[in-house]
Design an enzyme around this catalytic site. Structure first.
Site, PDB file in Angstrom:
ATOM      1  N   GLU A 104       0.830  -1.212   0.000  1.00  0.00           N
ATOM      2  CA  GLU A 104       0.000   0.000   0.000  1.00  0.00           C
ATOM      3  C   GLU A 104       0.864   1.261   0.000  1.00  0.00           C
ATOM      4  O   GLU A 104       0.516   2.254  -0.631  1.00  0.00           O
ATOM      5  CB  GLU A 104      -0.954  -0.033   1.207  1.00  0.00           C
ATOM      6  CG  GLU A 104      -2.019  -1.121   1.036  1.00  0.00           C
ATOM      7  CD  GLU A 104      -2.847  -1.374   2.294  1.00  0.00           C
ATOM      8  OE1 GLU A 104      -2.234  -1.635   3.350  1.00  0.00           O
ATOM      9  OE2 GLU A 104      -4.082  -1.306   2.222  1.00  0.00           O
ATOM     10  N   GLU A 124      -3.275  -9.613   3.722  1.00  0.00           N
ATOM     11  CA  GLU A 124      -4.102  -9.340   4.908  1.00  0.00           C
ATOM     12  C   GLU A 124      -5.168 -10.407   5.107  1.00  0.00           C
ATOM     13  O   GLU A 124      -5.493 -10.787   6.238  1.00  0.00           O
ATOM     14  CB  GLU A 124      -4.774  -7.966   4.787  1.00  0.00           C
ATOM     15  CG  GLU A 124      -3.842  -6.781   4.969  1.00  0.00           C
ATOM     16  CD  GLU A 124      -3.182  -6.338   3.675  1.00  0.00           C
ATOM     17  OE1 GLU A 124      -3.153  -7.129   2.699  1.00  0.00           O
ATOM     18  OE2 GLU A 124      -2.686  -5.194   3.630  1.00  0.00           O
TER      19      GLU A 124
HETATM   20  N1  3HC Z   1       4.562  -7.573  11.765  1.00  0.00           N
HETATM   21  C1  3HC Z   1       5.279  -7.948  12.821  1.00  0.00           C
HETATM   22  N2  3HC Z   1       6.187  -8.945  12.802  1.00  0.00           N
HETATM   23  C2  3HC Z   1       6.353  -9.583  11.637  1.00  0.00           C
HETATM   24  C3  3HC Z   1       5.628  -9.256  10.486  1.00  0.00           C
HETATM   25  C4  3HC Z   1       4.684  -8.183  10.570  1.00  0.00           C
HETATM   26  N3  3HC Z   1       3.968  -7.791   9.533  1.00  0.00           N
HETATM   27  N4  3HC Z   1       6.007 -10.067   9.496  1.00  0.00           N
HETATM   28  C5  3HC Z   1       6.946 -10.877  10.000  1.00  0.00           C
HETATM   29  N5  3HC Z   1       7.161 -10.594  11.293  1.00  0.00           N
HETATM   30  C6  3HC Z   1       8.127 -11.233  12.197  1.00  0.00           C
HETATM   31  C7  3HC Z   1       7.824 -12.702  12.395  1.00  0.00           C
HETATM   32  O1  3HC Z   1       6.904 -12.892  13.435  1.00  0.00           O
HETATM   33  C8  3HC Z   1       9.184 -13.254  12.728  1.00  0.00           C
HETATM   34  O2  3HC Z   1       9.445 -12.977  14.071  1.00  0.00           O
HETATM   35  P1  3HC Z   1      10.345 -13.976  14.982  1.00  0.00           P
HETATM   36  O3  3HC Z   1      11.667 -14.028  14.302  1.00  0.00           O
HETATM   37  O4  3HC Z   1      10.328 -13.320  16.304  1.00  0.00           O
HETATM   38  O5  3HC Z   1       9.616 -15.295  14.960  1.00  0.00           O
HETATM   39  C9  3HC Z   1      10.129 -12.403  11.898  1.00  0.00           C
HETATM   40  O6  3HC Z   1       9.394 -11.221  11.558  1.00  0.00           O
HETATM   41  C10 3HC Z   1      10.586 -13.058  10.614  1.00  0.00           C
HETATM   42  O7  3HC Z   1       9.464 -13.535   9.912  1.00  0.00           O
HETATM   43  P2  3HC Z   1       9.471 -14.917   9.135  1.00  0.00           P
HETATM   44  O8  3HC Z   1      10.060 -15.981   9.990  1.00  0.00           O
HETATM   45  O9  3HC Z   1       8.103 -15.117   8.606  1.00  0.00           O
HETATM   46  O10 3HC Z   1      10.500 -14.596   7.958  1.00  0.00           O
HETATM   47  P3  3HC Z   1      10.495 -15.110   6.460  1.00  0.00           P
HETATM   48  O11 3HC Z   1      11.693 -14.546   5.855  1.00  0.00           O
HETATM   49  O12 3HC Z   1      10.239 -16.566   6.416  1.00  0.00           O
HETATM   50  O13 3HC Z   1       9.196 -14.409   5.768  1.00  0.00           O
HETATM   51  C11 3HC Z   1       7.707 -12.621   5.220  1.00  0.00           C
HETATM   52  C12 3HC Z   1       9.137 -13.044   5.607  1.00  0.00           C
HETATM   53  C13 3HC Z   1       7.333 -13.197   3.859  1.00  0.00           C
HETATM   54  C14 3HC Z   1       7.662 -11.131   5.165  1.00  0.00           C
HETATM   55  C15 3HC Z   1       6.712 -13.167   6.292  1.00  0.00           C
HETATM   56  O14 3HC Z   1       7.182 -12.810   7.554  1.00  0.00           O
HETATM   57  C16 3HC Z   1       5.297 -12.669   6.170  1.00  0.00           C
HETATM   58  O15 3HC Z   1       4.543 -13.168   5.355  1.00  0.00           O
HETATM   59  N6  3HC Z   1       4.932 -11.685   7.025  1.00  0.00           N
HETATM   60  C17 3HC Z   1       3.577 -11.219   7.140  1.00  0.00           C
HETATM   61  C18 3HC Z   1       3.228 -10.288   6.025  1.00  0.00           C
HETATM   62  C19 3HC Z   1       1.843  -9.749   6.218  1.00  0.00           C
HETATM   63  O16 3HC Z   1       0.914 -10.462   6.542  1.00  0.00           O
HETATM   64  N7  3HC Z   1       1.670  -8.443   5.999  1.00  0.00           N
HETATM   65  C20 3HC Z   1       0.401  -7.826   6.132  1.00  0.00           C
HETATM   66  C21 3HC Z   1       0.247  -7.301   7.509  1.00  0.00           C
HETATM   67  S1  3HC Z   1      -1.349  -6.648   7.812  1.00  0.00           S
HETATM   68  C22 3HC Z   1      -1.328  -5.126   7.088  1.00  0.00           C
HETATM   69  O17 3HC Z   1      -0.368  -4.756   6.467  1.00  0.00           O
HETATM   70  C23 3HC Z   1      -2.556  -4.298   7.294  1.00  0.00           C
HETATM   71  C24 3HC Z   1      -2.591  -3.076   6.407  1.00  0.00           C
HETATM   72  O18 3HC Z   1      -3.343  -3.354   5.245  1.00  0.00           O
HETATM   73  C25 3HC Z   1      -3.199  -1.914   7.122  1.00  0.00           C
END
Ligand code: 3HC
Length: 676
Positions: A104, A124
């Protein structure tokens, strides 16, 4: 505290860089830093702006850990509006994954440049949410309604090349020259002058049929989930609406979902899955054992599936069988599975050959001496397993990890048949092993810490979600399955039908009920194979060749397309057993089925937890979601129990005379939850 955001200049281009490991989540400090950067960008000496990230990825989204806490200014939508409102070109320079709020932010920039390996997505929905910072409004305007629907409702990321074709990316950068290319692009756009392309000012349109078709095509995938339905409805309603009105509806939709149970459950699982990888009492930096080659004993369905995981990850496998025809059959099935994947376009012909090229089929057990990890997938019998481990002990190299794929048996007893129990571990894969995401890593009493940590690291490499379990009959998953099976059979005797029990489970969100599952797996699995020995309904079915789908009849009758229908013969068999047993019959309600087949699982989960057989309640949830298809939007059995209310669970168990697990009772009485 130093800000995660820094700015620098290249001539008249301002570069705003975020460095917020591990994934540049858009937490309060990042948002505040970006806001300051935008204020700096307003300066007269700045002609253009580049927003980029250090580390492994562009912003991976809002900071999920902030959800449910008081919001700190500026909010993400406000920040993104401010970026878009700048009157000089702003270029997003994207590497890694621009996800959720990150995507976004990129959409709020006037231009997007990305390295070819970058990905864009709105995940999301996988957290039970809808994009809440303009994503449902800007993406359709930039990339078209169809792609926006696909990305927002399914949540899967798309590669930069596809994003470029769709207009979401304006230009591809060199893999190693992102910032330099972005600065050049920004300067070019500043020099070109003219109106800035603001996503919110564009128009989007779509035919009403698009939404209906999309709903229908994906009905099965979205069954039971609130967020996808809300996302489709929102985009449908707001297409053609002024941006400001659309974004307001988006905000309302986001707030509704974030307060709901489904989003709480899905966020719980996001963190539970990551927590599961942490092993109590073992330091993160423990030295791992080197696993260069894996050995697999047994080329049956399980051994073949297990091998494929490693081959797909580029790890060579030596697979051993006792007879040439079994070996040929096993490797033939593996090849066929790979070719089926290739036919679906998910693998290239070269990748198939690459994977199969790493496989060494052999009849010589001694060949396992070259392996660093050896997994046996032989017949589930303690005597057979002990014999195999005894032989392995003699030939395996020192330090090799010896693993059993047993689903029930005592790993300590198996380990005791070797002189190196510290090297023995359980690796319980779920069938089909090349598909199912779950791996139970069974920690024996003497399993060495580095063996456990190595198994966990390997699980990640082969893209499994692994959970550590203790030694007990059935470990976590199958142990909890047992009360469910026992109660399902008793309910049949008391008046329920297989159809009713399955219907209740499917309505709950399971992919199938216990009897449908039995027909799929094979009613004959674990059967004693003596058609004259009929001790229960299952024996009777098996004796009549009703082995399930593979025979066209089991608990259900199947037509040639494998459509099930209730079986009059099975009803007769059940009736015969009811009459013989003299069990009292009653009207079984759907509620009773839930209480007796699902509450009892929670009860067993509480025992598992109290005995230390699972490290944490969330691990149990992960097992059931990834191993048995428990509906993710219910967050796993223990999370679901929390949302049902533990008092209600206890009352339900007591109503049917079950012994309540002390931990469950204690939590119900103190008002505590399994998952805090
Ligand atoms: N917020 C907070 N912490 C997050 C995070 C996030 N969005 N995404 C990842 N983390 C943290 C994980 O919990 C993990 O923490 P830990 O080491 O303490 O366990 C650390 O970051 C590393 O994450 P991964 O082990 O998943 O690392 P990978 O390299 O395997 O994957 C990634 C990276 C593809 C970015 C994956 O972490 C992911 O898919 N993250 C979530 C992405 C997501 O869902 N984003 C949307 C959020 S909601 C939003 O944006 C709302 C908006 O529209 C208003």
């Amino acid at each position: 505290m130093t800000s995660p955001i820094t700015t620098s200049r290249q001539g008249d281009v301002l570069i705003i860089t975020s460095d917020n490991p591990p994934v540049n989540a858009l937490g309060a400090a990042v948002r505040q830093g970006l806001q300051a950067g935008i204020e700096e960008a307003a300066g007269d000496d700045i002609k253009a702006v580049v927003i980029t990230c250090a580390g492994k990825t562009f912003f991976a989204g809002a900071d999920i850990t902030e959800f449910g806490k008081p919001m700190q200014e500026p909010s993400l939508p406000v920040l993104i509006d401010a970026i878009e409102a700048l009157d000089k070109p702003v270029v997003a320079a994207v590497h890694g994954t621009a996800l959720g709020g990150g995507c976004e932010v990129a959409l709020g920039c006037h231009y997007r440049i990305a390295v070819p390996s970058a990905k864009f997505g709105l995940p999301e929905v996988k957290l039970g949410l809808l994009p809440g910072a303009g994503g449902t409004q800007r993406l359709p305007r930039v990339a078209g309604v169809e792609l926006a629907l696909e990305m927002a409702a399914k949540g899967d990321p798309i590669p930069a090349s596809k994003a470029k074709d769709a207009g979401l990316v304006d230009r591809l950068a060199g893999e190693d020259s992102l910032v330099a290319d972005a600065v050049a692009f920004a300067r070019e756009m500043a020099a070109a002058g003219g109106p800035l392309p603001r996503a919110s000012e564009k128009q989007a349109s779509a035919s009403p049929a698009l939404f209906e078709t999309f709903r229908k095509t994906n009905a099965k995938r979205f069954r039971g989930y609130e967020a996808p339905a809300d996302i489709i409805a929102l985009i449908e309603k707001t297409t053609g609406m002024p941006y400001e009105e659309g974004v307001q509806l988006e905000r309302q939709g986001f707030m509704k979902l974030i307060m709901g149970t489904q989003s709480a459950a899905l966020r719980h699982i996001f963190f539970a899955e990551r927590k599961a990888a942490k092993i109590d009492g073992i330091a993160d930096d423990i030295k791992l054992r080197d696993v260069k080659r894996v050995g697999v004993i047994g080329a049956g369905t399980m051994g073949g599936g297990i091998s494929m995981n490693f081959l797909s990850a580029g790890i060579p496998v030596t697979i051993v069988e006792m007879a040439q025809d079994a070996l040929d059959r096993g490797t033939g099935v593996m090849r066929k599975n790979y070719e089926a994947t290739a036919a679906k376009g998910r693998m290239t012909a070269e990748q198939v050959e690459g994977a199969m090229g790493l496989l060494k089929p052999t009849l010589n057990f001694d060949d396992l001496a070259e392996c660093d990890l050896i997994i046996e997938a032989v017949y589930e019998s303690m005597d057979v397993k002990k014999e195999v481990f005894g032989r392995l002990d003699k030939i395996a190299k020192p330090g090799a990890i010896l693993a059993s794929n047993t689903s029930y048996l005592n790993v300590d007893e198996i380990a005791a048949s070797t002189s190196r129990p510290q090297d023995v571990v359980g690796l319980h894969f779920f069938s089909p092993a090349n598909v199912m995401k779950l791996l139970e890593i069974v920690r024996g009493a003497k399993t060495a810490d580095d063996v456990l940590a190595t198994a966990m690291a390997l699980a990640k490499k082969i893209r499994k979600v692994a959970v550590v379990a203790g030694v007990c009959y059935g470990f976590i998953g199958n142990r909890m399955l047992m009360p469910r099976q026992v109660e399902a059979m008793k309910l049949l005797m008391e008046g329920a039908t297989p159809e009713q029990i399955d219907r209740v489970h499917v309505a709950f969100g399971m992919p199938m009920g216990p009897f449908q599952m039995s027909d799929l797996a094979g009613v004959d699995i674990g059967w004693h194979r003596d058609p004259t020995r009929i001790e229960n309904i299952r024996d009777a079915l098996a004796a009549e060749d009703r082995w399930g789908q593979k025979k066209g009849k089991g608990w259900y009758d199947y037509d040639e397309k494998r459509n099930p229908s209730p079986s009059p013969r099975v009803a007769e068999i059940i009736e015969e057993f009811r009459a013989k047993s003299g069990a009292t019959q009653h009207e079984v309600t759907d509620e009773e089925i839930v209480e007796r087949t699902l509450y009892t699982m929670v009860n067993e989960g509480a025992l598992i937890l109290a005995e230390g057989m699972a490290q944490r309640a969330s691990d149990i949830d992960v097992v059931w979601i990834y191993g048995y298809g428990w509906p993710v939007y219910r967050g796993g059995p223990m999370f679901w129990a929390d949302t049902e209310g533990l008092k209600k669970i206890v009352a339900g168990l007591e109503k049917h005379g079950f012994e309540v697990a002390p931990l469950l009772r204690e939590k119900a009485e103190t008002g505590e939850r399994f998952n805090k």
